[in-house]
Design a protein around this motif. Structure first.
Motif, short mmCIF file in Angstrom:
data_model
loop_
_atom_site.label_atom_id
_atom_site.label_comp_id
_atom_site.label_asym_id
_atom_site.label_seq_id
_atom_site.Cartn_x
_atom_site.Cartn_y
_atom_site.Cartn_z
N ALA A 92 0.82 -1.20 0.00
CA ALA A 92 0.00 0.00 0.00
C ALA A 92 0.86 1.26 0.00
N ALA A 93 1.97 1.23 0.75
CA ALA A 93 2.85 2.40 0.83
C ALA A 93 3.51 2.69 -0.52
N ILE A 94 3.99 1.63 -1.19
CA ILE A 94 4.62 1.81 -2.50
C ILE A 94 3.62 2.42 -3.47
N GLY A 95 2.40 1.89 -3.48
CA GLY A 95 1.38 2.44 -4.36
C GLY A 95 1.04 3.88 -4.03
N SER A 96 0.98 4.19 -2.76
CA SER A 96 0.66 5.56 -2.34
C SER A 96 1.76 6.53 -2.77
N ILE A 97 3.01 6.11 -2.65
CA ILE A 97 4.13 6.96 -3.08
C ILE A 97 4.05 7.23 -4.57
N ARG A 98 3.62 6.22 -5.34
CA ARG A 98 3.46 6.40 -6.79
C ARG A 98 2.51 7.55 -7.12
N SER A 99 1.54 7.79 -6.25
CA SER A 99 0.53 8.81 -6.54
C SER A 99 1.11 10.22 -6.59
N ARG A 100 2.32 10.41 -6.04
CA ARG A 100 2.95 11.73 -6.10
C ARG A 100 3.28 12.11 -7.54
N TRP A 101 3.45 11.12 -8.39
CA TRP A 101 3.76 11.36 -9.79
C TRP A 101 2.60 10.95 -10.69
N SER A 102 1.41 10.93 -10.12
CA SER A 102 0.23 10.50 -10.88
C SER A 102 -0.93 11.41 -10.54
N ALA A 103 -1.89 11.48 -11.46
CA ALA A 103 -3.09 12.28 -11.21
C ALA A 103 -4.11 11.50 -10.38
N ARG A 104 -3.84 10.21 -10.13
CA ARG A 104 -4.78 9.37 -9.39
C ARG A 104 -4.65 9.60 -7.89
N ARG A 105 -5.71 9.26 -7.16
CA ARG A 105 -5.70 9.40 -5.70
C ARG A 105 -4.70 8.44 -5.08
N TRP A 106 -4.13 8.85 -3.93
CA TRP A 106 -3.12 8.01 -3.28
C TRP A 106 -3.69 6.66 -2.86
N TRP A 107 -4.95 6.67 -2.40
CA TRP A 107 -5.52 5.41 -1.94
C TRP A 107 -5.81 4.47 -3.11
N ALA A 108 -6.13 5.03 -4.29
CA ALA A 108 -6.39 4.19 -5.46
C ALA A 108 -5.11 3.49 -5.90
N CYS A 109 -4.00 4.25 -5.94
CA CYS A 109 -2.71 3.66 -6.30
C CYS A 109 -2.29 2.63 -5.26
N GLY A 110 -2.53 2.94 -3.99
CA GLY A 110 -2.16 2.02 -2.93
C GLY A 110 -2.94 0.72 -2.99
N LEU A 111 -4.25 0.81 -3.21
CA LEU A 111 -5.09 -0.39 -3.30
C LEU A 111 -4.73 -1.23 -4.52
N GLU A 112 -4.40 -0.58 -5.63
CA GLU A 112 -4.04 -1.32 -6.84
C GLU A 112 -2.78 -2.15 -6.60
N THR A 113 -1.75 -1.53 -6.03
CA THR A 113 -0.50 -2.25 -5.75
C THR A 113 -0.73 -3.34 -4.71
N LEU A 114 -1.54 -3.05 -3.70
CA LEU A 114 -1.86 -4.05 -2.68
C LEU A 114 -2.56 -5.27 -3.30
N ALA A 115 -3.49 -5.02 -4.20
CA ALA A 115 -4.23 -6.11 -4.84
C ALA A 115 -3.30 -6.98 -5.68
N ILE A 116 -2.38 -6.34 -6.42
CA ILE A 116 -1.43 -7.09 -7.25
C ILE A 116 -0.55 -7.98 -6.38
N GLY A 117 -0.01 -7.41 -5.32
CA GLY A 117 0.89 -8.17 -4.45
C GLY A 117 0.20 -9.31 -3.74
N MET A 118 -0.98 -9.03 -3.21
CA MET A 118 -1.68 -10.07 -2.47
C MET A 118 -2.18 -11.19 -3.39
N THR A 119 -2.52 -10.85 -4.61
CA THR A 119 -2.92 -11.88 -5.58
C THR A 119 -1.76 -12.83 -5.86
N ALA A 120 -0.57 -12.27 -6.06
CA ALA A 120 0.61 -13.10 -6.29
C ALA A 120 0.89 -13.99 -5.08
#
Length: 241
Positions: free
Chosen positions: A198-226
């Motif tokens: 979640a933290a890695i995804g949230s940090i990505r949001s600093r360079w994205s127009a997307r919300r921090w929580w959306a980036c965080g949830l996306e990365t969390l979902a990818i990692g947990m699926t793996a």
């Protein structure tokens, strides 16, 4: 976007900023390394837990994977970045040779580039003359427009270093509870790893127009699926063998 300027537009500040030239961006190397390090190490841990292996075996497999895969990723990134730099240098030499051997043809290419951007008549001819009067500017334009090569030069060593460092630091998190012999290490590893994703995804949001929580949830979902896939494979193989 925040309703504020990201940098000053004072004439002196503009001149200083542009004089420094474009900076190489190593953020993708760090993000890719951190995500991959966490995913692969946590997948190894999850697979070992699913197979009901001992904490000692989990730690051995995880550390071996962490360092070996981290080095492999860094070496691959070094090679890829160096290959891109070599290609850019080769294409620069090629454009210089084309200008020397067929200046009129290369001038026409410049003219067509700006014609495609909507220029015509005297403004088009003026732009063409200005660009072709400075050879370095001319070559930079051709590299950008013909081959998509930017002016910023990326260091293969730095790219590999950012990848390896991010891989090892983030990938170590799932192993830390086992190394420290924390009670219920598996559950602690899951919680810590979920936080890292979640933290890695949230940090990505600093360079994205997307919300921090959306980036965080996306990365969390990818990692947990793996991790779930690895856990399922480990549990299945443990029952079959």
């Amino acid at each position: 976007m925040p309703d504020q300027l990201e940098h000053s537009h004072d004439p002196d500040a503009i001149a200083q900023r542009l004089a420094q030239g474009p900076k190489a961006n190593y953020l993708p190397d760090a993000v890719y390394g951190a995500i991959d390090g966490t995913v692969t190490t946590f997948a190894v841990v999850s697979g070992a837990i699913g197979a009901d292996l001992s904490p000692r075996v989990v730690l051995i497999l995880g550390m071996a994977n962490l360092l070996a895969d981290g080095f492999s990723m860094a070496a691959g990134n070094f090679t890829a970045t160096k290959a891109a730099a070599d290609q850019a240098a080769q294409l620069r030499d090629q454009e210089l040779r084309h200008i020397r051997l067929d200046k009129d043809g290369e001038t026409q290419e410049v003219r067509e580039i700006f014609r495609a951007k909507g220029f015509a008549g005297e403004p088009l001819e003026s732009l063409t003359r200005l660009i072709t009067s400075r050879r370095d500017v001319w070559v930079d334009l051709m590299l950008a427009e013909e081959y998509g090569i930017g002016a910023a030069s990326r260091s293969p060593v730095r790219a590999a270093g950012y990848t390896f460092l991010a891989f090892v630091v983030a990938g170590f998190v799932p192993l830390a509870p086992f190394l420290l012999a924390i009670p219920n290490a598996a559950m602690v590893a899951i919680v810590l790893t979920a936080f890292v994703f979640a933290a890695i995804g949230s940090i990505r949001s600093r360079w994205s127009a997307r919300r921090w929580w959306a980036c965080g949830l996306e990365t969390l979902a990818i990692g947990m699926t793996a991790a779930l896939v690895a856990y399922g494979v480990g549990a299945l193989i443990a029952r079959l063998v």
